[in-house]
Scaffold this motif. Structure first.
Motif, mmCIF file in Angstrom:
data_model
loop_
_atom_site.group_PDB
_atom_site.id
_atom_site.type_symbol
_atom_site.label_atom_id
_atom_site.label_comp_id
_atom_site.label_asym_id
_atom_site.label_seq_id
_atom_site.Cartn_x
_atom_site.Cartn_y
_atom_site.Cartn_z
ATOM 1 N N UNK A 219 11.723 -3.148 6.276
ATOM 2 C CA UNK A 219 11.673 -4.481 5.424
ATOM 3 C C UNK A 219 10.869 -5.317 6.108
ATOM 4 N N UNK A 220 10.373 -6.411 5.306
ATOM 5 C CA UNK A 220 9.669 -7.423 5.821
ATOM 6 C C UNK A 220 8.379 -7.582 4.788
ATOM 7 N N UNK A 221 7.371 -8.394 5.521
ATOM 8 C CA UNK A 221 6.431 -8.796 4.420
ATOM 9 C C UNK A 221 5.025 -8.110 5.121
ATOM 10 N N UNK A 222 4.197 -7.703 4.203
ATOM 11 C CA UNK A 222 3.001 -7.124 4.379
ATOM 12 C C UNK A 222 1.845 -7.626 3.736
ATOM 13 N N UNK A 223 0.868 -8.312 4.394
ATOM 14 C CA UNK A 223 -0.274 -8.877 3.723
ATOM 15 C C UNK A 223 -1.371 -7.875 3.388
ATOM 16 N N UNK A 224 -1.900 -7.649 2.208
ATOM 17 C CA UNK A 224 -2.581 -6.834 1.987
ATOM 18 C C UNK A 224 -3.976 -7.449 1.214
ATOM 19 N N UNK A 225 -5.266 -7.177 1.796
ATOM 20 C CA UNK A 225 -6.384 -7.425 1.096
ATOM 21 C C UNK A 225 -7.138 -6.612 0.555
ATOM 22 N N UNK A 226 -7.690 -6.824 -0.501
ATOM 23 C CA UNK A 226 -8.410 -5.565 -1.358
ATOM 24 C C UNK A 226 -9.507 -6.431 -2.434
ATOM 25 N N UNK A 227 -10.102 -5.729 -3.172
ATOM 26 C CA UNK A 227 -10.863 -6.081 -4.143
ATOM 27 C C UNK A 227 -9.985 -5.993 -5.600
ATOM 28 N N UNK A 228 -10.471 -6.648 -6.648
ATOM 29 C CA UNK A 228 -9.790 -6.695 -7.853
ATOM 30 C C UNK A 228 -9.647 -5.275 -8.289
ATOM 31 N N UNK A 229 -10.860 -4.580 -8.245
ATOM 32 C CA UNK A 229 -11.018 -3.212 -8.918
ATOM 33 C C UNK A 229 -10.125 -2.154 -8.320
ATOM 34 N N UNK A 230 -10.339 -2.361 -6.874
ATOM 35 C CA UNK A 230 -9.613 -1.034 -6.257
ATOM 36 C C UNK A 230 -7.935 -1.460 -6.062
ATOM 37 N N UNK A 231 -7.600 -2.851 -6.236
ATOM 38 C CA UNK A 231 -6.401 -3.159 -6.298
ATOM 39 C C UNK A 231 -5.739 -2.655 -7.620
ATOM 40 N N UNK A 232 -6.590 -2.963 -8.867
ATOM 41 C CA UNK A 232 -5.875 -2.501 -10.120
ATOM 42 C C UNK A 232 -5.758 -0.748 -10.101
ATOM 43 N N UNK A 233 -6.707 -0.134 -9.750
ATOM 44 C CA UNK A 233 -6.890 1.294 -9.744
ATOM 45 C C UNK A 233 -5.822 1.937 -9.099
ATOM 46 N N UNK A 234 -5.820 1.606 -7.581
ATOM 47 C CA UNK A 234 -5.318 2.363 -6.607
ATOM 48 C C UNK A 234 -4.202 1.605 -5.578
ATOM 49 N N UNK A 235 -4.304 0.193 -5.366
ATOM 50 C CA UNK A 235 -3.391 -0.179 -4.399
ATOM 51 C C UNK A 235 -2.098 -0.922 -5.010
ATOM 52 N N UNK A 236 -2.160 -1.383 -6.402
ATOM 53 C CA UNK A 236 -1.134 -2.008 -7.084
ATOM 54 C C UNK A 236 -0.160 -0.809 -7.310
ATOM 55 N N UNK A 237 -0.654 0.460 -7.833
ATOM 56 C CA UNK A 237 0.083 1.432 -7.835
ATOM 57 C C UNK A 237 0.928 2.059 -6.776
ATOM 58 N N UNK A 238 0.141 2.063 -5.798
ATOM 59 C CA UNK A 238 0.824 2.330 -4.318
ATOM 60 C C UNK A 238 1.854 1.308 -3.805
ATOM 61 N N UNK A 239 1.732 0.123 -4.051
ATOM 62 C CA UNK A 239 2.679 -0.943 -3.884
ATOM 63 C C UNK A 239 3.863 -0.770 -4.669
ATOM 64 N N UNK A 240 3.723 -0.580 -5.868
ATOM 65 C CA UNK A 240 4.819 -0.318 -6.999
ATOM 66 C C UNK A 240 5.562 0.630 -6.223
#
Length: 290
Positions: A91-112
């Protein structure tokens, strides 16, 4: 005794040069910053800033305080990281920094994926062309294309991706394809602004840009894609995203570049339970998608 918290306000004013800039940085109102600076000067019986119409400029006393205040800041951040590193709860908060392209394709699916399994974990995702400073807790985890050299950071290579040259179908129909060895003569180029990716101003995928015309510049990857899709010119784009755009076609098919993607975290936080869950999901996202 000096109020340690006032050091934050002093550093913010010293770094931004104005009460307003410091207020924005600290997410407080301008009057609060002014009161804190006045209280610090009263405690120390010294004038720390010369007030000019445009800026707050450090006095000799302010210059003398700058180094110790930065040391206090680093000590406070170290305490925060050490305590956060002892938290084994999912539990708790994680601050993630990335680019919009990497975020859309890889990071957001991982976060979900993480959120479905562990709803107690909350994510703050920052997408920017600027490199987040993990030591100052601007982010806890970064997914980026530059490997860090700080000994305090853990870096893990996620993938080697490919970029190629693309233009819209309409652009190619109207202007034709560029030919290798002609340095984009007679063609328009869509570029990152020079401070963002300086190397692109000498060559795109190894092809010199000296005879091309940079007609559109941006700091945003999303805008780079949109401008290319709109037919403004030729751009070097990441294949993983460009191949999904039906309006784009490859030009100069033998020209390409490779770039590495790194997962970066501060050593004090890397082994927390919530971080490890997200790290695992991000690694899997890259392994299955490239």
């Amino acid at each position: 005794m000096m109020n340690w918290d006032n050091a934050r306000f002093f550093l913010a004013v010293a770094r931004t040069g104005t009460l307003r800039g410091a207020a924005v940085q600290l997410n407080v109102d301008q009057a609060t910053v002014g009161r804190r600076i006045a209280a610090l000067e009263e405690t120390l019986a010294a004038t720390l800033f010369l007030r000019t119409p445009a800026l707050f400029v450090l006095t000799p006393a302010g210059e003398a305080l700058l180094g110790p205040a930065e040391s206090m800041e680093q000590a406070a951040l170290l305490i925060e990281r050490r305590i956060a590193g002892l938290d084994d709860q999912l539990a708790g908060t994680i601050r993630v920094a990335t680019t919009d392209s990497l975020g859309k394709r890889f990071v957001v699916p991982a976060i979900a994926k993480v959120r479905r399994a562990h709803p107690g974990i909350e994510i703050v995702c920052v997408t920017s062309a600027q490199i987040a400073n993990l030591t100052r807790r601007e982010a806890d985890l970064a997914i980026r294309t530059l490997r860090p050299d700080s000994p305090d950071l853990i870096a893990r290579k996620l993938a080697q991706l490919e970029s190629r040259l693309y233009a819209s179908r309409d652009y190619v129909a109207a202007r034709g394809e560029p030919r290798e060895g002609e340095a984009f003569e007679g063609h328009d180029l869509v570029m990152y602004q020079q401070p963002v990716v300086p190397s692109m101003w000498s060559a795109l995928c190894g092809e010199p840009t000296s005879r091309g015309r940079a007609v559109f510049q941006t700091s945003s990857t999303a805008m780079l894609f949109e401008a290319t899709i709109a037919g403004m010119g030729i751009a070097e784009l990441a294949c993983f995203r460009a191949e999904d755009e039906p309006e784009l076609v490859r030009v100069m098919p033998h020209r390409y570049n490779h770039f590495d993607v790194w997962l970066v975290a501060h050593a004090d936080l890397y082994k927390t339970a919530r971080m490890q869950v997200l790290v695992t999901a991000v690694v899997e996202a890259f392994a299955t998608a490239v």
